[in-house]
Enzyme design. Sequence first.
Site, PDB file in Angstrom:
ATOM      1  N   HIS A 159       0.987  -1.204  -0.026  1.00  0.00           N
ATOM      2  CA  HIS A 159       0.026  -0.210  -0.031  1.00  0.00           C
ATOM      3  C   HIS A 159       0.797   1.107   0.060  1.00  0.00           C
ATOM      4  O   HIS A 159       1.917   1.406   0.798  1.00  0.00           O
ATOM      5  CB  HIS A 159      -1.150  -0.006   1.100  1.00  0.00           C
ATOM      6  CG  HIS A 159      -2.158   1.115   1.030  1.00  0.00           C
ATOM      7  ND1 HIS A 159      -2.169   2.194   1.308  1.00  0.00           N
ATOM      8  CD2 HIS A 159      -3.344   0.577   0.682  1.00  0.00           C
ATOM      9  CE1 HIS A 159      -3.179   2.959   1.149  1.00  0.00           C
ATOM     10  NE2 HIS A 159      -4.067   1.795   0.763  1.00  0.00           N
ATOM     11  N   ASP A 200      -7.947  -5.881   0.362  1.00  0.00           N
ATOM     12  CA  ASP A 200      -8.278  -6.576  -0.617  1.00  0.00           C
ATOM     13  C   ASP A 200      -7.914  -8.037  -0.590  1.00  0.00           C
ATOM     14  O   ASP A 200      -8.514  -8.877  -1.384  1.00  0.00           O
ATOM     15  CB  ASP A 200      -7.989  -5.988  -2.065  1.00  0.00           C
ATOM     16  CG  ASP A 200      -8.408  -4.704  -2.581  1.00  0.00           C
ATOM     17  OD1 ASP A 200      -9.896  -4.526  -2.184  1.00  0.00           O
ATOM     18  OD2 ASP A 200      -7.720  -3.981  -2.878  1.00  0.00           O
TER      19      ASP A 200
HETATM   20  N1  CMC Z   1       3.979  -7.610  -4.986  1.00  0.00           N
HETATM   21  C1  CMC Z   1       5.306  -7.465  -4.950  1.00  0.00           C
HETATM   22  N2  CMC Z   1       6.264  -6.586  -5.009  1.00  0.00           N
HETATM   23  C2  CMC Z   1       5.509  -5.249  -4.495  1.00  0.00           C
HETATM   24  C3  CMC Z   1       4.026  -5.485  -4.334  1.00  0.00           C
HETATM   25  C4  CMC Z   1       3.165  -6.340  -4.453  1.00  0.00           C
HETATM   26  N3  CMC Z   1       2.023  -6.531  -4.083  1.00  0.00           N
HETATM   27  N4  CMC Z   1       3.710  -4.162  -3.957  1.00  0.00           N
HETATM   28  C5  CMC Z   1       4.912  -3.450  -4.276  1.00  0.00           C
HETATM   29  N5  CMC Z   1       6.159  -4.134  -4.420  1.00  0.00           N
HETATM   30  C6  CMC Z   1       7.372  -3.789  -4.583  1.00  0.00           C
HETATM   31  C7  CMC Z   1       7.650  -3.334  -5.903  1.00  0.00           C
HETATM   32  O1  CMC Z   1       7.903  -4.089  -7.061  1.00  0.00           O
HETATM   33  C8  CMC Z   1       8.704  -2.101  -5.581  1.00  0.00           C
HETATM   34  O2  CMC Z   1      10.017  -3.144  -5.547  1.00  0.00           O
HETATM   35  P1  CMC Z   1      11.289  -2.410  -6.077  1.00  0.00           P
HETATM   36  O3  CMC Z   1      11.452  -1.335  -4.914  1.00  0.00           O
HETATM   37  O4  CMC Z   1      11.995  -3.462  -5.717  1.00  0.00           O
HETATM   38  O5  CMC Z   1      11.029  -1.827  -7.182  1.00  0.00           O
HETATM   39  C9  CMC Z   1       8.387  -1.665  -4.030  1.00  0.00           C
HETATM   40  O6  CMC Z   1       7.628  -3.122  -3.356  1.00  0.00           O
HETATM   41  C10 CMC Z   1       7.398  -0.515  -3.751  1.00  0.00           C
HETATM   42  O7  CMC Z   1       6.213  -0.819  -4.883  1.00  0.00           O
HETATM   43  P2  CMC Z   1       5.768   0.513  -5.588  1.00  0.00           P
HETATM   44  O8  CMC Z   1       4.923   0.087  -6.757  1.00  0.00           O
HETATM   45  O9  CMC Z   1       6.699   1.679  -5.890  1.00  0.00           O
HETATM   46  O10 CMC Z   1       4.822   1.059  -4.361  1.00  0.00           O
HETATM   47  P3  CMC Z   1       3.481   2.093  -4.562  1.00  0.00           P
HETATM   48  O11 CMC Z   1       3.245   2.616  -3.201  1.00  0.00           O
HETATM   49  O12 CMC Z   1       3.663   2.912  -5.649  1.00  0.00           O
HETATM   50  O13 CMC Z   1       2.254   0.892  -4.930  1.00  0.00           O
HETATM   51  C11 CMC Z   1       0.606  -0.432  -4.677  1.00  0.00           C
HETATM   52  C12 CMC Z   1       1.419   0.642  -4.070  1.00  0.00           C
HETATM   53  C13 CMC Z   1      -0.752  -0.845  -3.751  1.00  0.00           C
HETATM   54  C14 CMC Z   1      -0.152  -0.177  -5.978  1.00  0.00           C
HETATM   55  C15 CMC Z   1       1.286  -1.711  -4.850  1.00  0.00           C
HETATM   56  O14 CMC Z   1       1.859  -2.147  -3.536  1.00  0.00           O
HETATM   57  C16 CMC Z   1       0.637  -3.114  -5.480  1.00  0.00           C
HETATM   58  O15 CMC Z   1       0.800  -2.882  -6.689  1.00  0.00           O
HETATM   59  N6  CMC Z   1      -0.041  -3.983  -4.569  1.00  0.00           N
HETATM   60  C17 CMC Z   1      -0.846  -4.980  -5.560  1.00  0.00           C
HETATM   61  C18 CMC Z   1      -2.073  -4.478  -5.946  1.00  0.00           C
HETATM   62  C19 CMC Z   1      -2.995  -4.331  -4.915  1.00  0.00           C
HETATM   63  O16 CMC Z   1      -3.140  -5.073  -3.885  1.00  0.00           O
HETATM   64  N7  CMC Z   1      -3.666  -2.956  -4.756  1.00  0.00           N
HETATM   65  C20 CMC Z   1      -4.802  -2.753  -3.514  1.00  0.00           C
HETATM   66  C21 CMC Z   1      -4.144  -1.590  -2.753  1.00  0.00           C
HETATM   67  S1  CMC Z   1      -5.181  -1.418  -1.428  1.00  0.00           S
HETATM   68  C22 CMC Z   1      -6.983  -1.029  -1.857  1.00  0.00           C
HETATM   69  C23 CMC Z   1      -7.070   0.104  -2.932  1.00  0.00           C
HETATM   70  O17 CMC Z   1      -6.247   1.093  -2.783  1.00  0.00           O
HETATM   71  O18 CMC Z   1      -7.900  -0.058  -3.713  1.00  0.00           O
END
Ligand code: CMC
Length: 434
Positions: free
Chosen positions: A312, A369
């Site tokens: 998140h 989720d």
């Molecule tokens: N699985 C594997 N790696 C992950 C995940 C995940 N679910 N989430 C983040 N990472 C890694 C990402 O690859 C990155 O790694 P590195 O530093 O090596 O490049 C690091 O963690 C930071 O990730 P980010 O994408 O820069 O983080 P963000 O804050 O931009 O994204 C997020 C947040 C929610 C989009 C992301 O954690 C994600 O894609 N999660 C899976 C989708 C999900 O469950 N979404 C629901 C969010 S909660 C409810 C809502 O808001 O609707």
Amino acid sequence: MAKTSQALPEVRLQVGDKALPLETVAATEGNDGIALSGLLSQTGLVSLDPGFLNTAACSSEITFIDGDQGILRYRGYPIEQLAQHSTFLEVAWLLLRGELPTQEELGKFEARVDKHMYLSDDFRQIFSVMPRRAHPMATLGAAINMMAGYYPESLDPKDPAAVQLATVLLLAKMPTIVSYIYRRAAGNALLYPKHGQSYVENFARMTFQLPGEKFEVPPAFYRALDTLLILHADHEQNCSTSTVRLVGSAQANIYMSVSAGVGALSGPLHGGANEAVLNMLAYIRDHDLSPKQFMEKVKSKAEGMRLMGFGHRVYKNYDPRAAIVKEQCDAVLDALGVKDELLAIARELEEVALSDDYFISRMLYPNVDFYTGIIYRAMGFPPSMFTPLFALGRLPGWMAQWREMVNDPAAKIGRPRQIYNGHGARDYVPLAQR
Ligand code: CMC
């Protein structure tokens, strides 16, 4: 309890040989801010913050999150207390009005919503023109847009009575719309709302009742549904809410703004994650993978797979909503007499992730989720309906945030700047010479 007020530090931005003082903005809880609106006029520079990692787009009194502590409060009330004691419509009132309603206020509000759940026969036609295979979020966005055509007397963002009417109409008609989307896909006739049934009872009956049969489920079904809606009701400036605010900032009406929010919510990185989690769990089962094997795929990043339902932007600790859902999962499945092998896979995945350095070092925990789909599935919803259920829950938050923005004297049309990286000026080359 609000944080103790302390003088904010002086902030100066050194630009060349000039130190520019920047105004600070105090928060009652959480991060204080630095006001940057004057930056361009005073320095010729703009701020760059892709993904808004560090940018507050507004001040708000509605929802507070402390992502490090795993705290979520609506209007100051902890989510755990609301989930335990409140109902969805009471929480909707709280978000929209700022205070918990009195018994009389709540009774009148429930009666007003109840009165408007009905959709006219003309409106019901739209569900039959959408293909049965259409994704429910596409139909949901279209149906909400259509409301702007059906209720022109409720469109003016500057007329408080019109906004109040639109708020009630949206809250009232949304469960009917979501249930019709399901019935259309299932090939079943559309049912009418019944006066006197609660919000969630009406929604569940309109969704699941079969011809000639009574719809009967244990009270735990309704309580769980109400709780899930409460948990989704607001989450401050997330992607869909920011979209709703941005569209509304152009003085677009509330239906168009909320419909745009539905579009943002449909993405798998946002609300679409609940559907994606179920598909991921089914993939693990169907490919006979162990949670560890799946996790290796995620960590290698080779196939672009993420552990859906994890991570998140704000929570760097356990999402408090996920903790509530996880705690309720067993009890709800027991009450509904459902055993689900996917729950065991989810539990194992979580255990592996929480002890794996990849997830620990990136502070990735289960989000809301991760477990919700297991409960929705036990209730009988197919995965494609999970994100519309999220939208049904998020509706009061979208509207409360839109209303706050419309009434904020400091609000302006949302119009980000850019750092231009393209060509300099060049002359047009006629087609024959290219
Ligand atoms: N699985 C594997 N790696 C992950 C995940 C995940 N679910 N989430 C983040 N990472 C890694 C990402 O690859 C990155 O790694 P590195 O530093 O090596 O490049 C690091 O963690 C930071 O990730 P980010 O994408 O820069 O983080 P963000 O804050 O931009 O994204 C997020 C947040 C929610 C989009 C992301 O954690 C994600 O894609 N999660 C899976 C989708 C999900 O469950 N979404 C629901 C969010 S909660 C409810 C809502 O808001 O609707």
